[in-house]
Design an enzyme around this catalytic site. Sequence first.
Site, PDB file in Angstrom:
ATOM      1  N   ALA A 174       0.700  -1.045   0.283  1.00  0.00           N
ATOM      2  CA  ALA A 174       0.224  -0.413   0.252  1.00  0.00           C
ATOM      3  C   ALA A 174       1.262   1.362   0.172  1.00  0.00           C
ATOM      4  O   ALA A 174       1.941   1.140   0.065  1.00  0.00           O
ATOM      5  CB  ALA A 174      -1.038   0.159   1.039  1.00  0.00           C
ATOM      6  N   SER A 175      -0.062   2.685  -0.238  1.00  0.00           N
ATOM      7  CA  SER A 175       1.033   3.977   0.003  1.00  0.00           C
ATOM      8  C   SER A 175       2.068   3.630   1.327  1.00  0.00           C
ATOM      9  O   SER A 175       2.668   4.361   1.108  1.00  0.00           O
ATOM     10  CB  SER A 175      -0.001   4.535  -0.265  1.00  0.00           C
ATOM     11  N   ALA A 177       2.601   1.188   4.093  1.00  0.00           N
ATOM     12  CA  ALA A 177       2.798  -0.055   4.512  1.00  0.00           C
ATOM     13  C   ALA A 177       2.929  -1.207   3.564  1.00  0.00           C
ATOM     14  O   ALA A 177       2.040  -0.550   2.322  1.00  0.00           O
ATOM     15  CB  ALA A 177       1.460  -0.639   5.445  1.00  0.00           C
ATOM     16  N   GLN A 178       3.402  -2.331   3.159  1.00  0.00           N
ATOM     17  CA  GLN A 178       3.354  -3.673   2.992  1.00  0.00           C
ATOM     18  C   GLN A 178       3.281  -4.536   3.428  1.00  0.00           C
ATOM     19  O   GLN A 178       3.620  -4.427   5.201  1.00  0.00           O
ATOM     20  CB  GLN A 178       4.591  -3.464   2.346  1.00  0.00           C
ATOM     21  N   VAL A 179       3.135  -5.857   2.760  1.00  0.00           N
ATOM     22  CA  VAL A 179       2.771  -6.921   4.211  1.00  0.00           C
ATOM     23  C   VAL A 179       3.515  -7.854   3.022  1.00  0.00           C
ATOM     24  O   VAL A 179       3.616  -7.973   2.130  1.00  0.00           O
ATOM     25  CB  VAL A 179       1.316  -7.756   3.588  1.00  0.00           C
ATOM     26  N   LYS A 193       3.518  -7.505   8.120  1.00  0.00           N
ATOM     27  CA  LYS A 193       2.918  -5.764   7.472  1.00  0.00           C
ATOM     28  C   LYS A 193       4.292  -5.139   8.666  1.00  0.00           C
ATOM     29  O   LYS A 193       3.923  -5.032   9.874  1.00  0.00           O
ATOM     30  CB  LYS A 193       2.100  -5.461   8.414  1.00  0.00           C
ATOM     31  N   ASP A 323     -11.534   1.541   5.807  1.00  0.00           N
ATOM     32  CA  ASP A 323     -10.414   2.045   4.059  1.00  0.00           C
ATOM     33  C   ASP A 323     -11.149   0.555   3.722  1.00  0.00           C
ATOM     34  O   ASP A 323     -10.556  -0.620   3.455  1.00  0.00           O
ATOM     35  CB  ASP A 323      -9.399   1.649   4.141  1.00  0.00           C
TER      36      ASP A 323
END
Length: 535
Positions: A174-175, A177-179, A193, A323
């Site tokens: 995501a803008s 955060a990342q998983v 995350k 969201d």
Amino acid sequence: MKFDFFPATAKAPLYLLAGAGIAALALRPDHDFAYFDHQFIPKIGGIGFEVEGVVRSSRALYAIAFVAVDYKLSLWGVERSSAEYRNKLEEIHLRSAQRLLKLCEKNKGFYVKAGQFVSSLRQVPKEYSSTLSKLQDKAIPSAFKDIKEVITRNFGRDITDLFYSFDETPIAAASIAQVHHAWLRDGQEVAVKYPGLRQRLAVDIRTMTILSSLVSQIFPDYRFEWMITEFKRVLSSELDFLQEAKNAERTAQNFKTKKVIKVPRIFSDLTTEQILTMQFFHGKKVDDLDFLKDSGINPEKVAKALAELFSEMIFVHGFIHGDPHPGNFLVSPNKGGGFSLVVLDHGIYKELDEQFRANYCQLWKALLLMETQKILDIGEKFGLGQYAKYFPVIFTGRIFNSKSALGEQMPAEDKAKLRQQLQALTMGDFSSFMESMPPDFLAVLRTDGQLRSIMGKLGVPAHIRLQTYARYAIRGLSNHQHGGLLKQMIYQFKTMACYLQLRIIMEIFKLLGKLEGWRRSVLRPLKAYLSNLIS
């Protein structure tokens, strides 16, 4: 339509706006960490960051200023009630949305998140929501070495001591955060995350705040502070993984009796403010029709499960996922064509005020029964009295005194009436409406807009959403009643009777709509045939 120059009347706003980028940097704290909504954000340090901040801010200032001036000059002298005005407005909306899309793609990070936020608002013109929706899956992942450093700093151990395997490439970015997919040493499959690109957020937020303030001073009808305020609240929640863990656990508790709803289990010993470790689920986005077809899953059943999820969040628990884009809801296949609906990304939630929740339940009951005066009265309670007449259009696609069936397409006669009403509205009216709107109302509008969008992609008729809302609005009024057992039983009986009344009325409207369609399809050709015979 392109502008190669700005007239003298437009230069002053541009000169004023040009200083905001430098102002944002000038207001930056001078200590080792920028502080933003209880989040410590490490600086990059050096003049490179200073220059980058000016470039990003200036790029934003230019784009927003160009958009504002474009609206002013392109519509100058055009009659508001004319078809030319409507056509020009649609062209400017699209042109401006494309310009903002390019800005978000260029600046990345915060701007991508802002674009995603705007695309989820039903209140913005469709040209903006459809164009900016392209940002939903765009993000630049952080380097893997940064993730390893954060894990070591948070747990005091090397990543290889905690995980049997850890995929370096993120499965979702995501803008902010990342998983990553990983396996624990005890064999459990998990998702990890990480906060991703956070360094620029403080400067970007300040730039946007200053910019929106300046734009509203130069063009009083264009006021967007309400959006910045809501977005800052959203971001501050999304950056705290401990809060996200609490939200996930609360949601899991709220839906523990719903077998179809799954919330990833949180591994608290591997979760901090900067790292979130949770149970891994296999699946695809909720609106992936090809996947549903290949898996033998009925899209209408998926849509119903999603509608019930959102309805229970809003009307019963008053605790809403903030969201709700398709990527945060996975469909995980089970045996025999069954499925689970997996709810992801619990960083942003909105807890509704109890009085607002009850009033919102009453509003939907009044909307479905088309009780005009009650709708207007509830609008007053929300502080939106002068705009309450638009509630039926916003939520059910009907106008007051409409003869169309609930969930059916608005007839041409109603569209003409609505167009006449909307022509009298200005951008200032829109800004006033958004500023008057309670934060809780904005949250439910966003959720409702996303649900309608997903159900539309799944090809599900609108009346399914309305029937689901009816059931849960009545349940929301019933579940929060206090008193003795007899009193609660009587109220439950009245609730069931009220819901049956709503269903009967909805079915009658639906039948009348079909009869009206049949009448038109039969009588019009018959009249034409008789006219030909007579002539």
